[in-house]
Design a protein around this motif. Structure first.
Motif, PDB file in Angstrom:
ATOM      1  N   MET A  66      26.813  -1.364 -24.038  1.00  0.00           N
ATOM      2  CA  MET A  66      26.056  -2.199 -24.970  1.00  0.00           C
ATOM      3  C   MET A  66      25.445  -1.359 -26.085  1.00  0.00           C
ATOM      4  O   MET A  66      25.476  -1.732 -27.261  1.00  0.00           O
ATOM      5  CB  MET A  66      24.959  -2.965 -24.229  1.00  0.00           C
ATOM      6  N   VAL A  67      24.886  -0.209 -25.708  1.00  0.00           N
ATOM      7  CA  VAL A  67      24.263   0.663 -26.705  1.00  0.00           C
ATOM      8  C   VAL A  67      25.310   1.205 -27.681  1.00  0.00           C
ATOM      9  O   VAL A  67      25.110   1.198 -28.894  1.00  0.00           O
ATOM     10  CB  VAL A  67      23.516   1.818 -26.012  1.00  0.00           C
ATOM     11  N   ASP A  68      26.434   1.650 -27.150  1.00  0.00           N
ATOM     12  CA  ASP A  68      27.478   2.197 -28.009  1.00  0.00           C
ATOM     13  C   ASP A  68      28.084   1.130 -28.925  1.00  0.00           C
ATOM     14  O   ASP A  68      28.483   1.419 -30.062  1.00  0.00           O
ATOM     15  CB  ASP A  68      28.583   2.839 -27.168  1.00  0.00           C
ATOM     16  N   ALA A  69      28.160  -0.111 -28.437  1.00  0.00           N
ATOM     17  CA  ALA A  69      28.764  -1.194 -29.227  1.00  0.00           C
ATOM     18  C   ALA A  69      27.992  -1.472 -30.506  1.00  0.00           C
ATOM     19  O   ALA A  69      28.571  -1.888 -31.513  1.00  0.00           O
ATOM     20  CB  ALA A  69      28.858  -2.466 -28.387  1.00  0.00           C
ATOM     21  N   ILE A  70      26.677  -1.240 -30.487  1.00  0.00           N
ATOM     22  CA  ILE A  70      25.865  -1.489 -31.690  1.00  0.00           C
ATOM     23  C   ILE A  70      25.480  -0.173 -32.376  1.00  0.00           C
ATOM     24  O   ILE A  70      24.540  -0.113 -33.147  1.00  0.00           O
ATOM     25  CB  ILE A  70      24.603  -2.318 -31.363  1.00  0.00           C
ATOM     26  N   GLU A  71      26.251   0.874 -32.038  1.00  0.00           N
ATOM     27  CA  GLU A  71      26.101   2.191 -32.675  1.00  0.00           C
ATOM     28  C   GLU A  71      24.718   2.787 -32.474  1.00  0.00           C
ATOM     29  O   GLU A  71      24.125   3.374 -33.391  1.00  0.00           O
ATOM     30  CB  GLU A  71      26.466   2.104 -34.166  1.00  0.00           C
ATOM     31  N   GLY A  72      24.214   2.637 -31.256  1.00  0.00           N
ATOM     32  CA  GLY A  72      22.978   3.311 -30.889  1.00  0.00           C
ATOM     33  C   GLY A  72      21.720   2.478 -31.052  1.00  0.00           C
ATOM     34  O   GLY A  72      21.720   1.455 -31.731  1.00  0.00           O
ATOM     35  N   VAL A  73      20.653   2.942 -30.393  1.00  0.00           N
ATOM     36  CA  VAL A  73      19.354   2.273 -30.423  1.00  0.00           C
ATOM     37  C   VAL A  73      18.288   3.295 -30.805  1.00  0.00           C
ATOM     38  O   VAL A  73      18.307   4.444 -30.345  1.00  0.00           O
ATOM     39  CB  VAL A  73      19.021   1.640 -29.055  1.00  0.00           C
ATOM     40  N   ASP A  74      17.345   2.883 -31.656  1.00  0.00           N
ATOM     41  CA  ASP A  74      16.302   3.781 -32.150  1.00  0.00           C
ATOM     42  C   ASP A  74      15.152   3.921 -31.163  1.00  0.00           C
ATOM     43  O   ASP A  74      14.690   2.927 -30.594  1.00  0.00           O
ATOM     44  CB  ASP A  74      15.751   3.257 -33.477  1.00  0.00           C
ATOM     45  N   VAL A  75      14.700   5.159 -30.983  1.00  0.00           N
ATOM     46  CA  VAL A  75      13.498   5.437 -30.196  1.00  0.00           C
ATOM     47  C   VAL A  75      12.681   6.474 -30.960  1.00  0.00           C
ATOM     48  O   VAL A  75      13.147   7.043 -31.955  1.00  0.00           O
ATOM     49  CB  VAL A  75      13.825   5.984 -28.784  1.00  0.00           C
TER      50      VAL A  75
ATOM     51  N   ASN B  31      31.032  -8.053 -24.851  1.00  0.00           N
ATOM     52  CA  ASN B  31      32.086  -7.659 -23.921  1.00  0.00           C
ATOM     53  C   ASN B  31      31.583  -6.578 -22.978  1.00  0.00           C
ATOM     54  O   ASN B  31      31.811  -6.626 -21.762  1.00  0.00           O
ATOM     55  CB  ASN B  31      33.314  -7.162 -24.690  1.00  0.00           C
ATOM     56  N   ALA B  32      30.855  -5.589 -23.516  1.00  0.00           N
ATOM     57  CA  ALA B  32      30.304  -4.525 -22.683  1.00  0.00           C
ATOM     58  C   ALA B  32      29.264  -5.075 -21.726  1.00  0.00           C
ATOM     59  O   ALA B  32      29.212  -4.701 -20.547  1.00  0.00           O
ATOM     60  CB  ALA B  32      29.678  -3.443 -23.572  1.00  0.00           C
ATOM     61  N   ALA B  33      28.426  -5.982 -22.224  1.00  0.00           N
ATOM     62  CA  ALA B  33      27.361  -6.545 -21.391  1.00  0.00           C
ATOM     63  C   ALA B  33      27.923  -7.331 -20.220  1.00  0.00           C
ATOM     64  O   ALA B  33      27.504  -7.168 -19.070  1.00  0.00           O
ATOM     65  CB  ALA B  33      26.457  -7.443 -22.235  1.00  0.00           C
ATOM     66  N   THR B  34      28.890  -8.186 -20.505  1.00  0.00           N
ATOM     67  CA  THR B  34      29.390  -9.079 -19.449  1.00  0.00           C
ATOM     68  C   THR B  34      30.216  -8.351 -18.402  1.00  0.00           C
ATOM     69  O   THR B  34      30.344  -8.827 -17.279  1.00  0.00           O
ATOM     70  CB  THR B  34      30.230 -10.219 -20.056  1.00  0.00           C
ATOM     71  N   LYS B  35      30.778  -7.185 -18.729  1.00  0.00           N
ATOM     72  CA  LYS B  35      31.592  -6.458 -17.755  1.00  0.00           C
ATOM     73  C   LYS B  35      30.774  -5.965 -16.577  1.00  0.00           C
ATOM     74  O   LYS B  35      31.323  -5.743 -15.498  1.00  0.00           O
ATOM     75  CB  LYS B  35      32.293  -5.276 -18.439  1.00  0.00           C
ATOM     76  N   GLY B  36      29.501  -5.766 -16.771  1.00  0.00           N
ATOM     77  CA  GLY B  36      28.658  -5.303 -15.667  1.00  0.00           C
ATOM     78  C   GLY B  36      27.522  -6.252 -15.376  1.00  0.00           C
ATOM     79  O   GLY B  36      26.455  -5.846 -14.938  1.00  0.00           O
ATOM     80  N   LEU B  37      27.740  -7.539 -15.639  1.00  0.00           N
ATOM     81  CA  LEU B  37      26.667  -8.520 -15.545  1.00  0.00           C
ATOM     82  C   LEU B  37      26.852  -9.413 -14.326  1.00  0.00           C
ATOM     83  O   LEU B  37      27.947  -9.871 -14.034  1.00  0.00           O
ATOM     84  CB  LEU B  37      26.684  -9.372 -16.807  1.00  0.00           C
ATOM     85  N   THR B  38      25.752  -9.639 -13.613  1.00  0.00           N
ATOM     86  CA  THR B  38      25.710 -10.647 -12.555  1.00  0.00           C
ATOM     87  C   THR B  38      24.693 -11.692 -12.973  1.00  0.00           C
ATOM     88  O   THR B  38      23.563 -11.348 -13.331  1.00  0.00           O
ATOM     89  CB  THR B  38      25.301 -10.041 -11.205  1.00  0.00           C
ATOM     90  N   MET B  39      25.085 -12.959 -12.964  1.00  0.00           N
ATOM     91  CA  MET B  39      24.206 -14.058 -13.361  1.00  0.00           C
ATOM     92  C   MET B  39      24.185 -15.120 -12.279  1.00  0.00           C
ATOM     93  O   MET B  39      25.089 -15.193 -11.447  1.00  0.00           O
ATOM     94  CB  MET B  39      24.706 -14.723 -14.652  1.00  0.00           C
ATOM     95  N   ASP B  40      23.166 -15.967 -12.314  1.00  0.00           N
ATOM     96  CA  ASP B  40      23.193 -17.143 -11.462  1.00  0.00           C
ATOM     97  C   ASP B  40      24.204 -18.129 -12.034  1.00  0.00           C
ATOM     98  O   ASP B  40      24.551 -18.087 -13.220  1.00  0.00           O
ATOM     99  CB  ASP B  40      21.809 -17.784 -11.365  1.00  0.00           C
ATOM    100  N   GLU B  41      24.674 -19.022 -11.196  1.00  0.00           N
ATOM    101  CA  GLU B  41      25.717 -19.965 -11.609  1.00  0.00           C
ATOM    102  C   GLU B  41      25.281 -20.856 -12.767  1.00  0.00           C
ATOM    103  O   GLU B  41      26.078 -21.239 -13.609  1.00  0.00           O
ATOM    104  CB  GLU B  41      26.128 -20.826 -10.411  1.00  0.00           C
ATOM    105  N   GLY B  42      23.981 -21.181 -12.823  1.00  0.00           N
ATOM    106  CA  GLY B  42      23.480 -22.054 -13.879  1.00  0.00           C
ATOM    107  C   GLY B  42      23.631 -21.462 -15.256  1.00  0.00           C
ATOM    108  O   GLY B  42      23.840 -22.179 -16.239  1.00  0.00           O
ATOM    109  N   LEU B  43      23.541 -20.116 -15.370  1.00  0.00           N
ATOM    110  CA  LEU B  43      23.729 -19.466 -16.664  1.00  0.00           C
ATOM    111  C   LEU B  43      25.195 -19.267 -16.983  1.00  0.00           C
ATOM    112  O   LEU B  43      25.650 -19.558 -18.085  1.00  0.00           O
ATOM    113  CB  LEU B  43      23.023 -18.100 -16.679  1.00  0.00           C
TER     114      LEU B  43
END
Length: 406
Positions: free
Chosen positions: A163-172, A249-261
């Motif tokens: 997810m971080v790489d997909a948006i070319e990094g996150v600022d801290v 795509n990156a987020a959903t590959k490692g995502l577990t959700m409840d069925e309602g979502l």
């Protein structure tokens, strides 16, 4: 991370085909929370439990040498019924609580036990943690804390990096240089943009700043989530379908959700729109108040009065009390933007009160719970003076600096 994903998904609904959504949906694993949990109307509050899985079963995820398997990160996101305020409450993994009996993955029932918070995930996965949230709140204040977790999301290490790489990094922003032998993190002082691997090191490190506690690490995690959400909502990201779809795509590959979502695009879009209407600068992040465990100096327990006020606020759909809100973090502070001004219509005053405040029954009845702010409604009648709020804000600022935030 959940709120970030939902916000972007809400914007994608009118831009991409259902086929694209179905393709992403096939990546997501599910758990069942039952019909009552997901039965939320359009004008009802929503509680979403977000967890980070410690599984190291992904390339480059074993950077800290730990075995993983549990959940170090737990954040309960509350979205108000009027969609005017929201807050995320972190629960430290080292918090000792009474875990209810839970079913294990093998289908056996593990009896109730007094354990640290993240043991529930290891025992029975995300559903056990959901049951623990509801049981602990009920234990602290009974019917006044009768809350339901409506949705659950678990994010693993691998998807986090992607997810971080997909948006070319996150600022801290770091107040000093870092050279952490435990996580391998090496950062310069000051504002900087982290890639996926560096971001994973950043949110995992705990031995560099302050006392090395999980409480300070939770502060960094809250700040990072806020900064990631701000990056996602920037024009540079939203104007790029490649970045947006890469993130999802990156987020959903490692995502577990409840069925309602997972099974309801409309539900996800409406939740995302709810967060979007509030504005990230008005979404607060805080750690539930804790005190030292008298039985173990390396553990903490929930503060019997202040934590109760937080549970009451969630259960009764109230903004945070002025005292608690004064010590919270928002997305504008996440990357070191200390001087960001609040908009006049944000619903937040100089005392740190969140939007949408309404008097509560407790306030009118004079129900005192040990915190002079009382009822979790955020009203001026809570008794918090400007001097007290300023002192709390200064203490919170000092704690953020100890946690490694500018």
């Amino acid at each position: 991370m959940l709120s970030s994903t939902l916000l972007v998904l809400a914007l994608l609904v009118g831009l991409f085909t259902v086929y694209t959504y179905r393709s992403l949906r096939s990546n997501i694993s599910t758990v069942s929370l039952g019909e009552a949990a997901a039965d939320v109307g359009p004008k009802e509050p929503i509680n979403i439990l977000v967890m980070g899985s410690d599984s190291r079963d992904c390339k480059g995820c074993g950077l800290d040498g730990e075995s993983g398997g549990g959940s170090d990160t737990t954040i309960l996101l509350h979205l108000s019924a009027n969609r005017k305020f929201a807050y995320g409450v972190s629960i430290p993994r080292d918090t000792m609580v009474n875990r209810p009996s839970c079913k294990t993955e093998e289908g056996k029932t593990d009896p109730a036990d007094y354990v640290q918070w993240n043991a529930a995930y290891e025992t029975g996965g995300p559903t056990c943690t959901v049951e623990q949230v509801e049981a602990v709140a009920d234990e602290m204040c009974g019917s006044k804390c009768d809350l339901t977790v409506n949705h659950v999301v678990v994010v693993d290490f691998g998807s986090f990096k992607g997810m971080v790489d997909a948006i070319e990094g996150v600022d801290v922003c770091l107040p000093e240089a870092v050279d952490d032998s435990y996580s391998g993190a090496k950062f310069d002082a000051g504002p900087q943009t982290l890639n996926g691997k560096e971001a994973l090191q950043y949110v995992r490190m705990r031995h560099v700043f302050g006392d090395g506690s999980d409480l300070l690490r939770a502060k960094r995690q809250q700040a990072f989530i806020g900064s990631m959400a701000a990056k996602l909502l920037s024009g540079d990201t939203l104007s790029s379908p490649t970045k947006v779809l890469g993130f999802l795509n990156a987020a959903t590959k490692g995502l577990t959700m409840d069925e309602g979502l997972k099974d309801n695009l409309d539900t996800m879009a409406k939740i995302g729109a709810g967060f979007q209407s509030i504005g990230m600068e008005n979404i607060k992040f805080l750690t539930i108040p804790v005190i030292a465990d008298p039985q173990n100096e390396n553990r903490v327990i929930l503060d019997p009065e202040k934590a109760k006020n937080v549970w009451k606020a969630i259960a009764n759909d109230k903004p945070l009390t002025k005292k608690i809100a004064a010590g919270s973090l928002d997305a504008g502070q996440a990357a070191g933007d200390k001087d960001k001004k609040k908009s006049d219509d944000s619903g937040e005053g100089t005392d740190g009160e969140t939007a949408g405040s309404e008097p509560s029954d407790d306030a009118s009845s004079g129900d005192a719970s040990g915190d002079s702010s009382g009822d979790a409604s955020g009203n001026a009648s809570s008794g918090a003076t400007e001097e007290e709020l300023a002192e709390i804000a200064e203490q919170a600022k000092a704690e953020r600096e100890r946690a490694g935030l500018c």
